[in-house]
Design an enzyme around this catalytic site. Structure first.
Site, PDB file in Angstrom:
ATOM      1  CB  CYS A  77      -0.888  -0.010   1.234  1.00  0.00           C
ATOM      2  SG  CYS A  77      -2.090   1.332   1.276  1.00  0.00           S
ATOM      3  CB  SER A 309      -1.248  15.644   1.180  1.00  0.00           C
ATOM      4  OG  SER A 309      -2.494  15.006   1.391  1.00  0.00           O
ATOM      5  CG  HIS A 326       1.455   5.906   6.573  1.00  0.00           C
ATOM      6  ND1 HIS A 326       1.198   6.215   7.892  1.00  0.00           N
ATOM      7  CD2 HIS A 326       0.386   5.177   6.143  1.00  0.00           C
ATOM      8  CE1 HIS A 326       0.017   5.699   8.234  1.00  0.00           C
ATOM      9  NE2 HIS A 326      -0.485   5.070   7.206  1.00  0.00           N
ATOM     10  N   GLY A 327       1.535   9.449   6.932  1.00  0.00           N
ATOM     11  CA  GLY A 327       0.342  10.285   6.896  1.00  0.00           C
ATOM     12  C   GLY A 327       0.125  10.952   8.237  1.00  0.00           C
ATOM     13  N   GLY A 329      -2.125   9.911  10.501  1.00  0.00           N
ATOM     14  CA  GLY A 329      -2.354   8.889  11.521  1.00  0.00           C
ATOM     15  C   GLY A 329      -3.675   9.107  12.246  1.00  0.00           C
TER      16      GLY A 329
END
Length: 397
Positions: A77, A309, A326-327, A329
């Protein structure tokens, strides 16, 4: 911030967040990982939260072993992003048609293409290696071989949950295309198959958590898993590449007069295993909810569906095994989000974004996630911000 150290049984746990801000369930998962005999390091990203199998936002470095549940069931992913020649001024006031055209081109949820996408028919898609990739399918686990037809039709599809396709603008008005997806059902089936095998192996019977069952080097089970793992990671990469090509074709048709062009694609896995070398040792580095952020390497750190983002460039911090978050969260579970928020809250928090605003996506509401700005600030020694993006269209799975 720099990292905070937390003692672990076999290694010191390096955390790019305040341990007091992490829920006890996730902390216990991290302590459990730190007991594994094969572990050589554990780095924790600022978007850390409890996950199935292992903590989301963890980077696990092991020597001669890999934990399939720590990789997760969505093998490979990750994210892809492309900067276009379009500007915000090229976008129409009503973006509902653009969203509809994207949804028509890229199946979402459990949807799939009626027939496998022919990459040779996609504008500018590099078909080199495509036949070789599918040729390797006969080498994956017998248990999932019969899924070839479904896997073919699902490549180039979004999936569900937190997967998305977005059209964004940056601070100078440039338009970007961005998407998030993985290895679809074939990746999940391969993961479930191998996790089941690992949990039955004798060396895993005394672990503190059966989800941490590992394969060890120089065994047929490890060889079989690594073969299927790396194939599924390639599947996920091709899946995003096909989707991005389909998305570009939508943009070409919808903005024909502007004749849009596209910069090189940025692509990054965030659920995967890589073979890397640290402190003179060859290690298997598992990033579950983390991206590689080697020096100068581009990455993508998304927020929620209403907050924007970041495009980043890695600083190559080996203390974090060249990794970053990765982001944003999650800060609450999907169930908790559905209890706390309503569709009215969703409408308010996604104002200005052309997206679904129904009960089916309330669990993805921005309020269910950590503030992305805070997460970025906590990893200033891991990445450098290149661009901040704000979505104007968001297609959710």
């Amino acid at each position: 911030m720099s990292y905070v150290e937390m003692p672990g049984a076999k290694v010191t746990i390096r955390m790019w967040t305040d341990p007091a801000s992490v829920d006890e369930g996730a902390l216990q998962q991290l302590r459990n990982v730190a007991t594994l005999p094969w572990i050589k390091g554990l780095a924790v990203m600022p978007d850390v939260h409890y996950g199935k199998g292992a903590t989301v936002g963890s980077v696990i470095a092991m020597r001669g072993a890999v934990c399939p549940a720590a990789v997760g069931v969505d093998i490979g992913c990750g994210m892809s992003a492309v900067k276009t020649s379009l500007t915000a001024n090229d976008l129409p006031g009503d973006l509902s048609r653009l969203r509809s055209k994207i949804e028509q081109a890229i199946p979402v949820g459990r949807g799939m293409h009626d027939d496998p996408v022919d990459p040779g028919q996609l504008h500018g898609f590099a078909v080199g290696g495509w036949d070789g990739f599918w040729g390797q399918f006969d080498g994956v686990a017998e248990a999932v071989k019969f899924r070839r037809d479904r896997a073919g039709k699902q490549i180039g599809t979004l999936g569900s949950g937190n997967h998305f396709v977005e059209v964004c603008t940056d601070s100078i008005g440039s338009v970007w295309l961005m998407l998030h997806s993985g290895s679809r059902n074939i990746g999940k089936e391969l993961a479930d198959h191998h996790i089941g095998i690992a949990q039955k192996l004798p060396h895993n019977q005394d672990l503190v958590d059966r989800d941490l069952a590992v394969f060890v080097a120089d065994t047929p089970q490890m060889a079989a898993y690594r073969n299927d793992l790396f194939w599924a990671q390639e599947y996920a990469k091709y899946n995003r590449s096909i989707m991005m090509a389909l998305l570009k074709d939508v943009v070409r048709r919808e903005f024909k007069k502007a004749k849009p062009t596209f910069e090189p694609e940025i692509s990054a896995h965030h659920n995967y295993v890589a073979e890397e070398r640290y402190d003179g040792m060859d290690l298997l580095v598992t990033r579950k909810g983390a991206i590689r952020a080697g020096s100068g390497e581009y990455g993508i750190i998304p927020g929620s569906m209403g907050t924007g983002s970041y495009i980043v460039k890695g600083l190559g911090n080996e203390k974090a095994f060249n990794s970053a978050s990765h982001g944003a969260g999650r800060r609450m579970s999907r169930t908790a989000a559905k209890r706390r928020f309503s569709t009215k809250d969703l409408e308010e928090q996604t104002r200005g974004v052309e997206c679904r605003k129904d009960s089916g996506v309330v669990d993805e509401i921005p309020g269910a996630y950590k503030p992305i700005e805070q997460v970025i600030d906590q990893q200033r020694d891991l990445v450098q911000v290149v661009a901040k993006l704000k979505q104007v269209v968001c297609v959710k799975g």
